[in-house]
Design an enzyme around this catalytic site. Structure first.
Site, PDB file in Angstrom:
ATOM      1  N   HIS A 254     -50.087 -17.079 -74.420  1.00  0.00           N
ATOM      2  CA  HIS A 254     -49.187 -16.626 -75.651  1.00  0.00           C
ATOM      3  C   HIS A 254     -47.764 -16.488 -75.071  1.00  0.00           C
ATOM      4  O   HIS A 254     -47.823 -15.857 -74.131  1.00  0.00           O
ATOM      5  CB  HIS A 254     -49.668 -15.560 -76.330  1.00  0.00           C
ATOM      6  CG  HIS A 254     -49.162 -15.467 -77.889  1.00  0.00           C
ATOM      7  ND1 HIS A 254     -48.135 -14.878 -78.347  1.00  0.00           N
ATOM      8  CD2 HIS A 254     -49.674 -15.992 -78.938  1.00  0.00           C
ATOM      9  CE1 HIS A 254     -47.658 -15.093 -79.502  1.00  0.00           C
ATOM     10  NE2 HIS A 254     -48.947 -15.729 -80.102  1.00  0.00           N
ATOM     11  N   GLU A 312     -56.517 -18.094 -81.802  1.00  0.00           N
ATOM     12  CA  GLU A 312     -57.026 -19.358 -81.974  1.00  0.00           C
ATOM     13  C   GLU A 312     -58.649 -19.585 -81.680  1.00  0.00           C
ATOM     14  O   GLU A 312     -59.388 -20.068 -82.212  1.00  0.00           O
ATOM     15  CB  GLU A 312     -56.536 -20.540 -81.449  1.00  0.00           C
ATOM     16  CG  GLU A 312     -54.843 -20.744 -81.690  1.00  0.00           C
ATOM     17  CD  GLU A 312     -54.543 -20.847 -83.306  1.00  0.00           C
ATOM     18  OE1 GLU A 312     -55.385 -20.728 -84.250  1.00  0.00           O
ATOM     19  OE2 GLU A 312     -53.580 -21.337 -83.419  1.00  0.00           O
TER      20      GLU A 312
HETATM   21  N1  COA Z   1     -54.132 -23.108 -70.132  1.00  0.00           N
HETATM   22  C1  COA Z   1     -53.780 -23.320 -68.697  1.00  0.00           C
HETATM   23  N2  COA Z   1     -52.578 -22.874 -68.332  1.00  0.00           N
HETATM   24  C2  COA Z   1     -51.714 -22.102 -69.187  1.00  0.00           C
HETATM   25  C3  COA Z   1     -52.087 -21.843 -70.481  1.00  0.00           C
HETATM   26  C4  COA Z   1     -53.481 -22.317 -70.875  1.00  0.00           C
HETATM   27  N3  COA Z   1     -54.140 -21.934 -72.192  1.00  0.00           N
HETATM   28  N4  COA Z   1     -51.091 -21.127 -71.161  1.00  0.00           N
HETATM   29  C5  COA Z   1     -49.882 -21.075 -70.228  1.00  0.00           C
HETATM   30  N5  COA Z   1     -50.450 -21.882 -69.021  1.00  0.00           N
HETATM   31  C6  COA Z   1     -49.686 -21.740 -67.825  1.00  0.00           C
HETATM   32  C7  COA Z   1     -48.383 -22.758 -68.254  1.00  0.00           C
HETATM   33  O1  COA Z   1     -48.876 -24.205 -67.916  1.00  0.00           O
HETATM   34  C8  COA Z   1     -47.583 -22.333 -67.304  1.00  0.00           C
HETATM   35  O2  COA Z   1     -47.463 -22.778 -66.020  1.00  0.00           O
HETATM   36  P1  COA Z   1     -46.322 -23.479 -65.258  1.00  0.00           P
HETATM   37  O3  COA Z   1     -45.555 -22.127 -64.848  1.00  0.00           O
HETATM   38  O4  COA Z   1     -47.061 -23.801 -63.876  1.00  0.00           O
HETATM   39  O5  COA Z   1     -45.734 -24.401 -66.023  1.00  0.00           O
HETATM   40  C9  COA Z   1     -47.847 -20.845 -67.003  1.00  0.00           C
HETATM   41  O6  COA Z   1     -49.264 -20.890 -67.398  1.00  0.00           O
HETATM   42  C10 COA Z   1     -46.897 -19.892 -68.027  1.00  0.00           C
HETATM   43  O7  COA Z   1     -47.180 -20.125 -69.288  1.00  0.00           O
HETATM   44  P2  COA Z   1     -46.403 -19.457 -70.451  1.00  0.00           P
HETATM   45  O8  COA Z   1     -44.844 -19.354 -70.141  1.00  0.00           O
HETATM   46  O9  COA Z   1     -47.232 -17.995 -70.564  1.00  0.00           O
HETATM   47  O10 COA Z   1     -46.535 -20.261 -71.669  1.00  0.00           O
HETATM   48  P3  COA Z   1     -45.555 -20.612 -72.955  1.00  0.00           P
HETATM   49  O11 COA Z   1     -45.042 -19.285 -73.392  1.00  0.00           O
HETATM   50  O12 COA Z   1     -44.521 -21.318 -72.707  1.00  0.00           O
HETATM   51  O13 COA Z   1     -46.543 -21.188 -73.850  1.00  0.00           O
HETATM   52  C11 COA Z   1     -48.465 -21.376 -75.370  1.00  0.00           C
HETATM   53  C12 COA Z   1     -47.226 -20.245 -74.739  1.00  0.00           C
HETATM   54  C13 COA Z   1     -49.387 -20.491 -76.404  1.00  0.00           C
HETATM   55  C14 COA Z   1     -47.805 -22.494 -75.852  1.00  0.00           C
HETATM   56  C15 COA Z   1     -49.447 -21.723 -74.070  1.00  0.00           C
HETATM   57  O14 COA Z   1     -50.229 -20.416 -73.606  1.00  0.00           O
HETATM   58  C16 COA Z   1     -50.550 -22.839 -74.408  1.00  0.00           C
HETATM   59  O15 COA Z   1     -50.104 -23.856 -74.580  1.00  0.00           O
HETATM   60  N6  COA Z   1     -51.804 -22.195 -74.795  1.00  0.00           N
HETATM   61  C17 COA Z   1     -52.725 -23.097 -75.271  1.00  0.00           C
HETATM   62  C18 COA Z   1     -52.517 -23.664 -76.644  1.00  0.00           C
HETATM   63  C19 COA Z   1     -52.820 -22.406 -77.945  1.00  0.00           C
HETATM   64  O16 COA Z   1     -53.947 -21.814 -77.590  1.00  0.00           O
HETATM   65  N7  COA Z   1     -51.970 -22.119 -78.619  1.00  0.00           N
HETATM   66  C20 COA Z   1     -52.342 -21.359 -79.872  1.00  0.00           C
HETATM   67  C21 COA Z   1     -50.963 -20.289 -79.632  1.00  0.00           C
HETATM   68  S1  COA Z   1     -51.608 -18.778 -80.707  1.00  0.00           S
END
Ligand code: COA
Length: 375
Positions: A254, A312
């Site tokens: 998140h 989710e």
């Molecule tokens: N699975 C695998 N890796 C993940 C991840 C997941 N669900 N969520 C984050 N990461 C990874 C990212 O790829 C990133 O890696 P990098 O530094 O090599 O690029 C690292 O963890 C840090 O990510 P973060 O900064 O915490 O993510 P964000 O704030 O840009 O994005 C989301 C947040 C929600 C978009 C992201 O966690 C995600 O795509 N989750 C899956 C989709 C989802 O469940 N969405 C509903 C949200 S309520």
């Protein structure tokens, strides 16, 4: 730094653009406050109508106010003929449900609504349910003004009056997702209405933003993974392979929460109640195993990032338990979130301040124009 001295915040992370009394998210502590109530306190108690009233007016209605508000919403549920015609055309072309919702929501300005926020909340479930049936070659079920908002949504989907347990589970879900700070779709809605544009335009924009898999599009894929895993011993190899391929595990991580999303716990409890009374308890237990494995692998994958379960994952389980197919998950999210979107429109209209950030130009400078033959 931009030329104006303002600093660049990629993805606007950490930027506070709006002051709101509608909801507050404390991502470090894992606390979600909805107009003064914790999500744990309000979601399982209030009806959806009470929740909308609370977000719009910053206080719960008394019995008389609630009856009047329920009546006003129930009266506005029927769709105009033009909206239904459009849904029929969309169904004939098998347009995805979120796109159908977006184009249908747009038609709600056709009859110059007196109270667009009321129409949007009242009619979003009618659009989603009507389209769901049309896609399957069934006729839409007319709304029943005698039923509450959530019960009527289930009724229009199933053509059968729902039991109390299902209605309570759905209301808990809709309340839980009704608002969540400055998430992408709410921000989109506020940006639009801040130009003194209208709430229908704002909600059409919000629906477009919600559709994306990084926002509201995650629960379907999250459940697909649980089904693909099928048995607890497959969780680790399947999830490991996905991470190896660079995929994100849907339902985890998140932007704001660095601890467990409090909504996940509220929905997990509601899902457990639902699956224990009338559902597939094995699926619920499998999902718990998948979650446990995913959290362990995510810690290995991004140590210290504390990627946790988000709303989710349990949304998927709860809505599945209610018998909703995956293509209804994101539209049903919209049925709940339209409460918050409209509340934010009303708050932004009162604020009446254009939202207009800056950009930093990183392109070339000093280029000279040459005619096409000389490039
Ligand atoms: N699975 C695998 N890796 C993940 C991840 C997941 N669900 N969520 C984050 N990461 C990874 C990212 O790829 C990133 O890696 P990098 O530094 O090599 O690029 C690292 O963890 C840090 O990510 P973060 O900064 O915490 O993510 P964000 O704030 O840009 O994005 C989301 C947040 C929600 C978009 C992201 O966690 C995600 O795509 N989750 C899956 C989709 C989802 O469940 N969405 C509903 C949200 S309520």
């Amino acid at each position: 730094m931009g030329s104006s001295g303002a600093s660049f915040a990629p993805g606007l992370e950490g930027v506070v653009a709006v002051r709101t009394r509608i909801s507050g998210v404390d991502g470090g502590a894992g606390v979600l406050t909805l107009a003064g109530y914790s999500v744990e306190e309000i979601s399982g108690h209030a009806s959806f109508e009470e929740m909308v009233y609370l977000l719009w007016r910053d206080g719960l209605p008394d019995a008389e106010e609630l009856a009047a508000f329920r009546g006003a919403l129930a009266e506005r549920r029927e769709l105009p003929g033009a909206t239904l015609d459009l849904l029929r055309t969309a169904a004939a072309r098998k347009v995805p449900a979120m796109d159908a919702l977006r184009v249908a929501a747009d038609t709600l300005s056709l009859d110059a609504p007196e109270d667009p926020a009321l129409d949007l909340v009242a009619r979003t479930p009618t659009i989603v349910a009507a389209y769901h049936r049309l896609l399957r070659g069934e006729e839409p079920v007319a709304p029943d003004p005698g039923l509450g908002h959530a019960a009527n949504y289930l009724y229009m989907l199933r053509d059968e009056r729902p039991g109390g347990g299902s209605v309570r589970a759905l209301e808990t879900y809709l309340n839980t997702v009704s608002d969540h700070g400055m998430n992408a779709s709410t921000f989109a809605a506020r940006v639009i209405v801040a130009t003194r544009s209208d709430p229908v335009s704002a909600i059409v924009g919000a629906i477009g933003a919600l559709k994306g898999p990084l926002h509201g599009g995650a629960p379907g894929p999250a459940l697909d993974v649980v089904f693909e895993i099928g048995a607890a011993e497959n969780a680790e190899p399947v999830l490991r392979e996905r991470l190896r391929r660079g995929e994100r595990l849907m339902g985890f991580g998140h932007r704001i929460y660095r601890v467990r999303d409090p909504r996940a716990d509220v929905l997990a409890a509601a899902a457990e109640r639902l699956f224990t009374t009338d559902g597939d308890r094995d699926l619920y237990d499998l999902a718990l195993q998948v979650e446990k494995t995913a959290l362990r692998l995510l810690e290995e994958h991004r140590p210290g990032r504390n990627l946790q379960t988000n709303v989710e994952f349990y949304t998927a389980l709860l809505l599945h338990g209610l018998g909703l197919p995956t293509d209804l998950f994101t539209p049903t999210f919209a049925v709940g979130r339209v409460a918050g979107w409209t509340a934010h429109c009303l708050e932004q209209q009162a604020e009446d301040r254009l939202i207009r950030p800056q950009s930093e130009y990183v392109g070339a400078t000093g280029r000279s124009w040459r005619p096409p033959g000389e490039r």
